[in-house]
Enzyme design. Sequence first.
Site, PDB file in Angstrom:
ATOM      1  N   ASN A  31       0.800  -1.292  -0.012  1.00 21.31           N
ATOM      2  CA  ASN A  31      -0.071   0.104  -0.112  1.00 21.31           C
ATOM      3  C   ASN A  31       0.987   1.270  -0.016  1.00 21.31           C
ATOM      4  OD1 ASN A  31       0.732  -1.152   2.750  1.00 21.31           O
ATOM      5  ND2 ASN A  31      -0.268   0.662   3.408  1.00 21.31           N
ATOM      6  N   GLN A  85      -4.811  -3.456  -2.245  1.00 19.23           N
ATOM      7  CA  GLN A  85      -4.290  -2.683  -3.194  1.00 19.23           C
ATOM      8  C   GLN A  85      -4.527  -3.341  -4.371  1.00 19.23           C
ATOM      9  OE1 GLN A  85      -4.037   0.549  -2.825  1.00 19.23           O
ATOM     10  NE2 GLN A  85      -4.294   0.683  -0.461  1.00 19.23           N
ATOM     11  N   SER A 128     -11.129  -5.288  -0.242  1.00 17.95           N
ATOM     12  CA  SER A 128     -11.964  -4.213   0.320  1.00 17.95           C
ATOM     13  C   SER A 128     -12.598  -3.219  -0.779  1.00 17.95           C
ATOM     14  CB  SER A 128     -10.833  -3.111   0.956  1.00 17.95           C
ATOM     15  OG  SER A 128     -11.606  -2.076   1.471  1.00 17.95           O
ATOM     16  N   HIS A 178     -13.760   0.120  -0.647  1.00 21.67           N
ATOM     17  CA  HIS A 178     -13.675   1.445  -0.662  1.00 21.67           C
ATOM     18  C   HIS A 178     -12.168   1.944  -1.522  1.00 21.67           C
ATOM     19  CE1 HIS A 178     -10.763   2.967   2.670  1.00 21.67           C
ATOM     20  NE2 HIS A 178     -10.889   1.648   2.891  1.00 21.67           N
ATOM     21  N   THR A 233     -26.557  -8.918  10.951  1.00 26.42           N
ATOM     22  CA  THR A 233     -27.057  -8.625   9.637  1.00 26.42           C
ATOM     23  C   THR A 233     -26.295  -8.219   8.642  1.00 26.42           C
ATOM     24  OG1 THR A 233     -28.945  -8.495  10.970  1.00 26.42           O
ATOM     25  CG2 THR A 233     -29.184  -7.300   8.779  1.00 26.42           C
ATOM     26  N   CYS A 253      -3.653   4.755   7.385  1.00 24.11           N
ATOM     27  CA  CYS A 253      -4.116   4.274   8.717  1.00 24.11           C
ATOM     28  C   CYS A 253      -3.156   4.613   9.969  1.00 24.11           C
ATOM     29  CB  CYS A 253      -4.148   2.683   8.597  1.00 24.11           C
ATOM     30  SG  CYS A 253      -5.316   1.999   7.585  1.00 24.11           S
TER      31      CYS A 253
END
Length: 383
Positions: free
Chosen positions: A152, A180, A200, A202, A238, A326
């Site tokens: 990343n 990535q 992922s 996003h 859920t 992060c």
Amino acid sequence: MSKIIYMDYAATTFIKDEVLEEMMPYLKGFFGNPSSQYSIGLRSKMAIESSRDNISSAINCKSDEVFFTSGATEADNWAIKGFAYANKNKGDHIITTKIEHEAILSTCRYLEEEGFKVTYLPVDGEGFVNLDQLIDSITKDTILVSIIYGNNEIGTIQNIKEIGKICNEKNITFHSDAVQALGKVPIDVKDSNIDMLSMSSHKIYGPKGVGALYVKKGLKLHNILHGGGQERGKRGGTENVASIVGFGKAVEISMNTMKDEVERLSFLSNRMIEKLLEIEGAFLNGPEGEHRLANNINLGFRGVYGEDLVFNLDREGICVSSGSACQATSMEPSHVLLALGLSRELSKSSIRLTIGENTTEENVDYVCEQINNIVNRIRTVRK
């Protein structure tokens, strides 16, 4: 500030219009719980399975080998903790690298506190794992190898197929964080002997808060979330239906456009690297060419702090980072750059630019010009 030029696509991406359009019905009309037996609930269930099919097709696995999560951090935690706890009767040794995402490293450090042994493989000056060192690190107690697909921070694409082959021959489970890499590199879990893969949404123009873990059928994995029988009894809670739908659509789009988009991004990133390396004292972190993620540019500028560059570029409406999002609030140098052999000083002089769908050649040239001006200005002030 007239406009924003965004060059931090590795941190996150915007949601594409087509993705949002696909999501909207499941935020309003088809809001039913997918575990319900009436029509709007069944419609939600069908939408989840359609997204699961899209993701399984993208990485060449069976649909029921894909499990949805709240994101890649959960997927990484589940893969490593879940496998370690479920298989500790077979061994207690895990192998990873010094340049993993913090979601992997923190999980491994936690398991060390639980009595597991972890080997953190070094990398060379471009971020590559030495395969002989990997082989030499394997012991009779090794149960899991976890190595990032595409880094990343510096964009290094590991020799995943060879790593998978080694693990397969040694009968060791292989996990890879492909956050990535998804959408930028063709991924085939079967061909590469990958047993678990974290993904992922996003990072590929889908919504935040949703990810997935591929788990090869037959692999023993403890649950880390307990609750109802969702995700075939493996992950309680859920389902985030609208986001899962968006993730599936984002994967579908990225697979259809990947070849042309990677070619375009490679041209732009190569242009940017070439221009920025003309600045006195500039240096590239990570490899050149095909073994680097097409959208990743990570450079250092001697005598200039990366944080100062980020701040000054932001004043010009240009969004870049000094490393992983992060760890953006940490004043410590990047663990990835330190692992390459850079000094703390040089590590702190680096910035990461990651480009994407809205990046143009004009953007690239303008940002390069601004970086050149800012670097020279900072150096002049410090003299």
